[in-house]
Design a protein around this motif. Sequence first.
Motif, mmCIF file in Angstrom:
data_model
loop_
_atom_site.group_PDB
_atom_site.id
_atom_site.type_symbol
_atom_site.label_atom_id
_atom_site.label_comp_id
_atom_site.label_asym_id
_atom_site.label_seq_id
_atom_site.Cartn_x
_atom_site.Cartn_y
_atom_site.Cartn_z
ATOM 1 N N GLN A 5 0.855 -1.183 0.000
ATOM 2 C CA GLN A 5 0.000 0.000 0.000
ATOM 3 C C GLN A 5 0.882 1.221 0.000
ATOM 4 N N SER A 6 0.394 2.286 -0.572
ATOM 5 C CA SER A 6 1.170 3.519 -0.533
ATOM 6 C C SER A 6 0.693 4.370 0.638
ATOM 7 N N ARG A 7 1.630 4.796 1.456
ATOM 8 C CA ARG A 7 1.303 5.632 2.616
ATOM 9 C C ARG A 7 2.270 6.803 2.651
ATOM 10 N N ASP A 16 2.115 7.324 10.060
ATOM 11 C CA ASP A 16 1.788 7.302 8.635
ATOM 12 C C ASP A 16 0.367 7.766 8.379
ATOM 13 N N LEU A 18 -2.766 8.584 5.109
ATOM 14 C CA LEU A 18 -3.212 8.165 3.788
ATOM 15 C C LEU A 18 -2.945 9.237 2.747
ATOM 16 N N ARG A 19 -2.924 10.509 3.155
ATOM 17 C CA ARG A 19 -2.750 11.625 2.230
ATOM 18 C C ARG A 19 -1.529 12.436 2.612
ATOM 19 N N GLU A 35 6.149 9.751 0.581
ATOM 20 C CA GLU A 35 5.343 8.631 0.114
ATOM 21 C C GLU A 35 6.172 7.355 0.170
#
Length: 475
Positions: A5-7, A16, A18-19, A35
């Motif tokens: 997942q990208s965090r 961490d 999400l945005r 990121e």
Amino acid sequence: MARAQSRFVCQACGADFLRWEGQCRSCAAWNTLVETVVTVRSRDRRPATAVPGGVAPVPLSAPAEAPISRFPTGLRELDQVLGGGIVPGSLLLIGGEPGVGKSTLLLQVAGGVAGAHGGVLYATGEESAGQVRLRAARLGLGAGPAADAVAVLATSEVGAIVEAARAARPAVVVVDSIQTMTVDELDGPAGSVGQVRESALRLMELAKGEGIAVVLVGHVTKDGSIAGPRTLEHLVDAVIELGGERGGVMRLLRATKNRFGSTDELGVFEMGEAGLREVADPGRAFLAEHEGVAPGSVVAATLEGTRPLLVEVQALVAPAGYGTPARRASGIDPTRLALILAVLGRRAGVGLGSHDVYANLAGGLSVAEPGLDLAVALALASSMRDRRVDPRTVTVGEIGLLGELRPVSGLDRRLREAARLGFERAIVPAGGRTPAADGIRVVPVGSLRDALRAALLPSDEFAAIPIEPETRVLG
Ligand code: TYD
Ligand code: MG
């Protein structure tokens, strides 16, 4: 199962999001979110527990487990800081500025452990195997049974290290440094929070799972924290910091965290041609060596953990030019210095408000102990009045806001060490028990004012600085 997942991970605290955001909501640092592809593990993964042997609650009164076993590193000073040696299956972090001697220390540890207690895997992402072998040869580790038992692995892949360790089952794995290590599944560059944290987690699993002690090297950033996430410090069993004066030869080892021992022991080394050498007489290591002591020099009998250390405080007081007078301290807490200056002015008649003030500890040591107060105050007054303090006198005592001297712990031990090193007189806080120390005359004093009277020798003939009139204290 694991999925990627990208965090956005904060490089300062490891939180961490999400945005992307300009400021980390966890630690309030700006522009630290990067990121990162993180692997989220499924929940059925068995957590790595720090405590071996099950999760059932046990009463405190339960029979004791076997005492923690440890093995020595071959360096007595390091063993003392660790609390007696390396605990099998523990995860240690050795921090320090680049060039201070972390790799040297750990190569020596590798040599000390290898052979006697099992093999050592020295994994390095910073140097080639050839470079490590060259350094080992310089440290006298080029050949022999100990050298046979140290395997060098030049890699920056944690997976390769874990695999090699599982196959060879060494007693100790050294990872130099955690900032160069990467985990294949993550995209971020080496040294990023995600990589550092995940690498350390995997090495922790290796340590706890296989009972292999893992020693991580961590570089320290300019602001003094170990680069990468703070989370690293929570993860490991002990954080050991190697410090010392740039350009100097003394190296100091301290634990800032230790699950298997205390954190106030100090290790003292000298960096020489053949690596780090234990100092034969640490009690004397921080006494500057010079003849004919000038005004401004006072020796303090401090206590570092259980070790008495005699330290020379050096102060220089000079009339200030324009602007705010300078206050510079090295090895001494600046807020403590400010307090001592205020008490000197208001309670002891040594006003330094219009003078520049410099105060240092010899040898790059830094001491946070309040017993140092009296020596700092006396050194400042000595320089201000241009009157020397007898170099065979030691001092110890905490200064209170009223100008009173407060007793310190371990006075006997401090004075015995001072006597052993040839000091003849000790100025100590009155009150409490007067200690017995052979060969040293003890002068108990109740206040800073009395201490000044007892310590400062008669004016030298060249005394040039006018003595300020004593401040009157109401009351
Ligand atoms: P090093 O262990 O490489 O530091 P770190 O791993 O913390 O970055 O030590 C580097 C310094 O130590 C280097 O400036 C050379 C010096 N040194 C000695 O003085 N004597 C020695 O025997 C060795 C191996 C290094
Ligand atoms: Mg190094």
